[in-house]
Write an enzyme that holds these catalytic residues in place. Structure first.
Site, PDB file in Angstrom:
ATOM      1  CB  SER A   1      -0.969  -0.049   1.180  1.00 47.01           C
ATOM      2  OG  SER A   1      -2.085   0.770   0.933  1.00 47.01           O
TER       3      SER A   1
ATOM      4  CE  LYS B   1     -15.122  26.776   7.051  1.00 44.28           C
ATOM      5  NZ  LYS B   1     -13.672  26.700   6.817  1.00 44.28           N
TER       6      LYS B   1
END
Length: 304
Positions: free
Chosen positions: A108, A159
């Site tokens: 990975s 946001k």
């Protein structure tokens, strides 16, 4: 004949600040070209990656170093730190030959970090691959996202908004970048197509050489010899070898003995004691790791 010298990490990092004294300290009157061996053992977390990046920075500033061997045994780690690892190795590989030696695992994020190396050497028992992303997110963060919209006045509708759809979009974007980087650097050597690379499978050394995830079977000496042979400033075996020893690092990833309770088809929860409430916790964190990231709180993992 190649000569071996062990250099401690602390001295090497100091060398990055005061100059290349550490490299010439054990040299003869006429400094010979050298191959530097840099080691990363453990997860690709901030501490380990910062240490390796400092060593590589010192090496790039030293005229006596002609090539680097990157000795790796890592299951990966957080995506942001794994990216830093890749960028440090990639920059070094643009200036001198870099050969990666997989001592145990380069999986990975650990594989992501070495994919730009000129050559990848593995042992038959080495584990490489596991290209994928795992998302760690607190269930409460997702559940409360809708209610929080009513509690706060925001400068924009997106946001600080967190939701499953957004998490999946970001995960897919990171996954495409991860796979794309592997295809860019290893595409000509790979016998696997993009879909097969992205399936997250890990391979033992022999199979990795067959499918192009690695280049050859060998040991550390093989990697050193291959790095020296690629260096323009080295002739034959007339070079020194500097082996830097990494600082001890506590593992932050748990690859076994984890109790995972599956909540639904998307992932599971990992139980444990609550973390220190005084510490800021990222609401969402992305991992490139072979296994399950260790955690002390209940989290949701979405396997990439």
């Amino acid at each position: 004949m190649a000569a071996y010298v062990v250099v401690v990490t602390a001295a090497l990092v100091t060398g990055a600040i005061v100059g290349p004294v550490v490299w010439s300290a054990a040299a003869t009157a006429e400094e010979r070209p050298s191959v530097a061996v840099v080691t990363l053992r453990g997860p690709t977390n901030d501490a380990n990656v910062n240490g390796v990046a400092e060593q590589l920075r010192a090496i790039r500033g030293n005229d006596s170093v002609e090539a680097v061997v990157l000795r790796v045994d890592s299951p990966g780690g957080p995506v942001d730190a794994s990216e830093e690892f890749y960028l440090a190795v990639n920059r070094t590989a643009s200036e001198m030959p870099v050969v990666a030696y997989v001592e145990g695992a380069a999986a990975s994020g650990g594989y992501f970090g070495i994919v730009s190396a000129d050559e990848i050497i593995v042992k038959p028992s080495s584990t490489v691959g596991s290209i994928g992303v795992i998302v760690q997110a607190s269930p409460s963060v997702i559940e409360q996202a809708g209610r929080q919209q009513e509690q706060f006045v925001r400068s924009g509708p997106d946001k600080a908004q967190i939701g499953i759809d957004r998490i999946r979009t970001e995960m897919e974007s990171l996954q495409r970048a991860f796979v794309g980087t592997v295809m860019y650097h290893r595409g000509d050597a790979l016998s696997l197509d993009r879909t097969q690379v992205a399936n997250g499978r890990a391979y033992l050394g022999g199979r990795a050489v067959e499918n192009g995830f690695a280049d050859r079977i060998g040991d550390l000496d093989t990697a050193i010899e291959r790095a020296a042979s690629r260096a323009e400033g080295i002739e034959g075996d007339e070079y020194d070898v500097y082996v830097t020893e990494p600082q001890a690092s506590s593992p932050t990833l748990l690859l076994g003995n984890v109790s995972v309770q599956i909540e639904d088809g998307d992932g599971g929860t990992v139980g444990g004691e609550p973390e220190d409430e005084g510490q800021f916790q990222r609401p969402v964190k992305y991992y490139a790791v072979w296994g399950v990231p260790e955690t002390n709180s209940s989290e949701v993992y979405i396997d990439g």
